[in-house]
Design an enzyme around this catalytic site. Structure first.
Site, PDB file in Angstrom:
ATOM      1  N   CYS A   1      96.774 -58.131 -97.594  1.00 50.88           N
ATOM      2  CA  CYS A   1      97.902 -57.548 -97.364  1.00 50.88           C
ATOM      3  C   CYS A   1      99.165 -58.453 -97.723  1.00 50.88           C
ATOM      4  O   CYS A   1     100.247 -57.792 -97.875  1.00 50.88           O
ATOM      5  CB  CYS A   1      98.042 -57.174 -95.830  1.00 50.88           C
ATOM      6  SG  CYS A   1      97.735 -58.522 -94.717  1.00 50.88           S
TER       7      CYS A   1
ATOM      8  N   HIS B   1      97.336 -74.567-106.366  1.00 47.17           N
ATOM      9  CA  HIS B   1      97.624 -73.438-105.565  1.00 47.17           C
ATOM     10  C   HIS B   1      96.188 -72.947-105.101  1.00 47.17           C
ATOM     11  O   HIS B   1      96.320 -72.428-103.761  1.00 47.17           O
ATOM     12  CB  HIS B   1      97.995 -72.363-106.606  1.00 47.17           C
ATOM     13  CG  HIS B   1      98.697 -71.343-105.560  1.00 47.17           C
ATOM     14  ND1 HIS B   1      99.693 -71.022-105.203  1.00 47.17           N
ATOM     15  CD2 HIS B   1      97.969 -69.938-105.747  1.00 47.17           C
ATOM     16  CE1 HIS B   1      99.840 -70.092-104.698  1.00 47.17           C
ATOM     17  NE2 HIS B   1      98.859 -69.401-104.938  1.00 47.17           N
TER      18      HIS B   1
END
Length: 418
Positions: A50, A95
């Protein structure tokens, strides 16, 4: 290894953009297969939650991934380009490690992201789009996440109302086993707080609500007991922790009632959690011995203090990630370069031996010593040819461009990667 990562998150895109680029579980496998079918994309994995959508691939060009995302979702580049970020090689590795270790989450240190990344990796494995490089990357990322959690306190302090309630309850009671929780008002936040208290050891739950049917329904969730709202004060004596969230326009628990409850409990402590706005409990209750009252602002102060602690721990976690990125890059670059050196030697040695065999009839009149000299001379020639590229490969073994050089040398000498 040439890594490319393209994505967007809660930091770069509003929810209406994130939901347009999200991949459903049903679509993930076909999306992955479609991506690796493209030229110059060898491996791929998609993380879609989400709060973020990210595609990481073993590919030399992140533009291929941007094109894929836009084409798959039938959305124009211009409408999403400002929201997308791209990372290559070392920064892509960093990352991935930060995301998996929950350093890039909306709530730093939250535990859900690790499970989500593991599930994304499992789906990519099942789809057959993970090879040697992404497998090495993700297994290291999981190890880094574990190291961050075990060596820092990044996930230890409560940063939600429900977890803050559990933290405070433990400070008051120590062990929560055998404690009874009473929920007054069936709000979602109150239900969540009760769930966390139950998981933390609270043994039973009482539920009361102005609509008794709702109280019965929620009590079933906790395998507890429903109490008629008009009689809840009679049952408070048996409650160690009281969570209120009724939405009433006035206090439903005043100082006099709380004093009576404490007296009936023979001065055993009681913890009031008032998460209602307007408040359900008179602040004067906090003046009573063995009555501990926290309202929503008090809980927020606990959360804010804990967030500061998490940010301190996050700095330690970032150093762990930096060290792990360096170590992983070193390992992967060496893994790309060393096999190339071996393959290069083997390839040219085979050429040397084949040429000697092909010209063996011209050497038949040579004495054994002369044949040995020819053998030694050709070996020396091969070594002299190999010396410059091998020295360059060794020097570049720890350089981010080492893999590119290894690839170039394999092409020049027509050496096929094994």
């Amino acid at each position: 290894m040439q890594l490319a990562l393209v994505g967007l998150s809660h930091k770069t895109a509003p929810v209406e953009i994130r939901e347009r680029l999200a991949f459903s579980n049903d679509a993930l496998r076909s999306a992955l297969t479609s991506l690796v079918d493209r030229r110059r994309v060898n491996e791929a994995m998609i993380l879609s939650t989400c709060n973020r959508v990210e595609v990481v691939a073993e590919s030399p060009d992140d533009r291929l991934i941007r094109d894929f995302i836009c084409e798959f979702h039938q959305i124009s580049h211009d409408s999403v380009s400002t929201h997308l970020y791209s990372y290559r090689n070392v920064e892509a590795i960093r990352h991935v490690f930060r995301v998996t270790a929950s350093l890039d989450s909306m709530v730093i240190g939250e535990p859900q992201i690790l499970g989500q990344v593991k599930e994304a990796f499992r789906i990519a494995m099942d789809a057959g789009t993970v090879g040697m490089h992404l497998s090495a990357l993700m297994n290291r990322a999981f190890a880094v996440a574990k190291k961050v959690r075990s060596e820092t306190g990044i996930s230890q302090s409560a940063v939600s109302v429900s977890y803050a309630a559990v933290e405070l309850a433990r400070k008051i009671f120590g062990d929560l086993s055998g404690k009874t929780v009473m929920i007054i008002g069936a709000s979602k936040m109150g239900e969540l707080a009760a769930k966390h208290l139950r998981r933390a050891g609270a043994s039973s739950v009482l539920v009361t609500n102005r609509t008794f049917e709702r109280a019965v329904e929620l009590a079933k969730v906790f395998e507890g007991a429903a109490v008629p709202f008009e009689h809840f004060t009679d049952h408070m004596t048996g409650a160690d922790i009281v969570i209120t969230s009724t939405g009433a326009p006035h206090f439903i628990i005043g100082r006099n009632l709380a004093e009576q409850v404490i007296h009936r409990r023979k001065n055993k402590p009681i913890f009031f959690i008032d998460i209602a706005v307007p408040r359900d409990i008179d602040p004067a209750v906090n003046q009573i011995d063995n009555a501990f009252l926290y309202d929503i602002d008090d809980l927020q102060q606990v959360i804010d203090a804990n967030l500061k602690e998490r940010f301190k721990e996050a700095m330690r976690a970032e150093q762990i990630v930096d060290d792990e990125v360096e170590a992983f890059c070193l390992k992967m670059q060496t893994r790309d370069v060393v096999p190339t050196i071996v393959q290069l030697r083997d390839s040219l040695e085979k050429v040397r031996r084949d040429e000697i065999e092909r010209n063996r009839r011209h050497l038949k009149d040579l004495s054994p010593d002369q044949q040995a000299a020819v053998d030694q001379i050709t070996k020396s020639i091969v070594n002299k040819i190999l010396h410059p590229p091998i020295e360059q490969l060794k020097q570049m073994a720890h350089d981010p461009q080492g893999a590119d050089l290894a690839d170039l040398i394999r092409k020049i000498f027509n050496v096929k990667p094994q």
